[in-house]
Design a protein around this motif. Structure first.
Motif, PDB file in Angstrom:
ATOM      1  N   UNK A 184      -1.829  36.714 -25.535  1.00 64.76           N
ATOM      2  CA  UNK A 184      -3.100  37.203 -26.078  1.00 64.76           C
ATOM      3  C   UNK A 184      -4.145  37.211 -24.975  1.00 64.76           C
ATOM      4  N   UNK A 185      -4.904  38.298 -24.885  1.00 69.71           N
ATOM      5  CA  UNK A 185      -5.951  38.441 -23.872  1.00 69.71           C
ATOM      6  C   UNK A 185      -7.285  38.663 -24.555  1.00 69.71           C
ATOM      7  N   UNK A 190     -14.772  36.374 -27.008  1.00 64.57           N
ATOM      8  CA  UNK A 190     -13.438  36.375 -27.597  1.00 64.57           C
ATOM      9  C   UNK A 190     -12.566  35.236 -27.110  1.00 64.57           C
ATOM     10  N   UNK A 191     -12.997  34.549 -26.042  1.00 64.65           N
ATOM     11  CA  UNK A 191     -12.238  33.393 -25.545  1.00 64.65           C
ATOM     12  C   UNK A 191     -12.530  32.138 -26.353  1.00 64.65           C
ATOM     13  N   UNK A 220     -16.188  36.184 -18.538  1.00 66.85           N
ATOM     14  CA  UNK A 220     -15.041  35.280 -18.569  1.00 66.85           C
ATOM     15  C   UNK A 220     -13.816  36.015 -19.095  1.00 66.85           C
ATOM     16  N   UNK A 221     -12.678  35.814 -18.436  1.00 64.97           N
ATOM     17  CA  UNK A 221     -11.405  36.390 -18.856  1.00 64.97           C
ATOM     18  C   UNK A 221     -10.467  35.248 -19.258  1.00 64.97           C
ATOM     19  N   UNK A 235      -8.657  28.940 -36.987  1.00 68.43           N
ATOM     20  CA  UNK A 235      -9.361  29.027 -35.717  1.00 68.43           C
ATOM     21  C   UNK A 235     -10.159  27.749 -35.537  1.00 68.43           C
ATOM     22  N   UNK A 236     -10.147  27.155 -34.337  1.00 68.17           N
ATOM     23  CA  UNK A 236      -9.452  27.600 -33.128  1.00 68.17           C
ATOM     24  C   UNK A 236      -7.944  27.659 -33.312  1.00 68.17           C
TER      25      UNK A 236
END
Length: 346
Positions: A184-185, A190-191, A220-221, A235-236
């Protein structure tokens, strides 16, 4: 004639609840778990909690890291287990959850924290349960956990340019590339919050890559291998392996000047210089060139608040030695080295 009726005694107001919830017991559904690869085993947990006004269930919100009540385990990731009332009442009840055991865990796992808020929102239980009750443990045997690594190219990234994001996955037990692995990216919010997730799979060589625009590359990636989420806490999410970071736009620039270029063998020589960008306390390496043409660390020093540093060089014999100062790469900047300088031992 006036009739007198005795006044009824005034009723005392109920005392305010000033005590936090109490934990009385914690039990696991089993004592051991064996997991491998992408497996997630959900191990049940039961917790008895009591409180005068009642334990308050709080749902997860992205603005607060965790809801309530929860149990914290001694392993990461997936340390927290959200509990929900299954039996009894909020004043005296059994709260249950599911511990997500994955190949990220190994060895003896136990509860090391518990949190519960009461109905008044004024009193909270926030302790290590091992200090007040007998707690269980879970023996986890795991193997073949996926490893995940994310790099960017080029770095440092020139302003306004796109960047290639490359994901590499492998089996940490065998070291072999992991083909067709679900990954998952996401980017930026979204992080850490629901939404904005892209689901991909690695190629036959265990890699996946994509191009990020300059606009997206500034955020951030993150990348992770998903597991099975807890029924009480979608979630998380459950994570088996992950990596993340920012695309770096700077490289460390290192200046280095020895206090002397020729000294008796075995004499200490201060090497002084400065490093930009400033990273207070950053550990630098003094490296010496060896006969096999490899650079090896011979000493370390830290960057002071001023951005300057001092490292001691000690030429070991009667010869001329080549040195350089290396600033390892980190989240702030790509690694950089100084110009090579020499010190002669006489």
């Amino acid at each position: 004639m006036l009739s007198l009726i005795p006044a009824a005694p005034a009723l005392a107001a109920p005392a305010a609840d000033t005590t936090p919830p109490q934990v009385h017991s914690i039990t696991f559904a089993k004592a051991s778990s064996t997991v491998s690869g992408l497996q997630t085993e959900l191990v049940g947990v039961r917790v008895r909690l009591t409180d005068e006004t009642g334990v308050q269930p709080i749902e997860y919100q992205a603005s607060q890291e965790l809801a309530s009540p929860w149990l914290k385990m001694s392993a990461a990731p997936n340390s927290f287990v959200l509990l929900r009332l299954a039996e009894g009442t909020e004043q005296d009840g059994i709260w249950t959850g599911a511990i997500p055991v994955t190949s990220a865990w190994s060895g003896t796992i136990e509860p090391v924290g518990i949190y519960a808020m009461d109905q008044t929102f004024a009193n909270a239980l926030d302790i290590d349960p091992r200090t007040v009750i007998d707690t269980p443990s879970l023996q986890v045997q795991s193997s073949h956990r996926p490893g995940l690594d994310m790099i960017f190219s080029p770095e440092p990234l020139p302003a306004g340019q796109p960047v290639t994001q490359r994901i590499r996955a492998w089996d940490t037990t065998t070291g072999q590339p992991w083909a067709n692995l679900p990954v998952s990216l996401s980017t930026d919010n979204g992080c850490v919050e629901p939404g904005g997730v892209v689901s991909v799979r690695t190629r036959s060589d265990g890699t996946y890559q994509r191009t990020l625009s300059a606009e997206v590359a500034q955020w951030l990636q993150c990348a992770w291998v998903p597991g099975v989420n807890q029924p009480t806490m979608p979630y998380p999410m459950t994570v088996i392996a992950s990596d993340g970071g920012h695309v770096r736009t700077q490289r460390y620039s290192v200046g280095a000047t020895p206090a002397a270029t020729s000294v008796p063998a075995g004499t200490n020589v201060d090497v002084n210089g400065n490093v930009t960008p400033l990273q207070k306390g950053k550990v630098l390496q003094l490296q010496r060139l060896y006969p096999d043409n490899s650079w090896r660390k011979v000493n370390t020093g830290k960057v002071r608040d001023s951005g300057r540093y001092t490292i001691v060089a000690t030429p070991p014999g009667k010869a001329t030695y080549s040195y350089r100062v290396y600033a390892p790469g980190d989240d702030l900047a790509v690694g950089g080295v100084s110009k090579v300088f020499t010190i002669r031992g006489t």
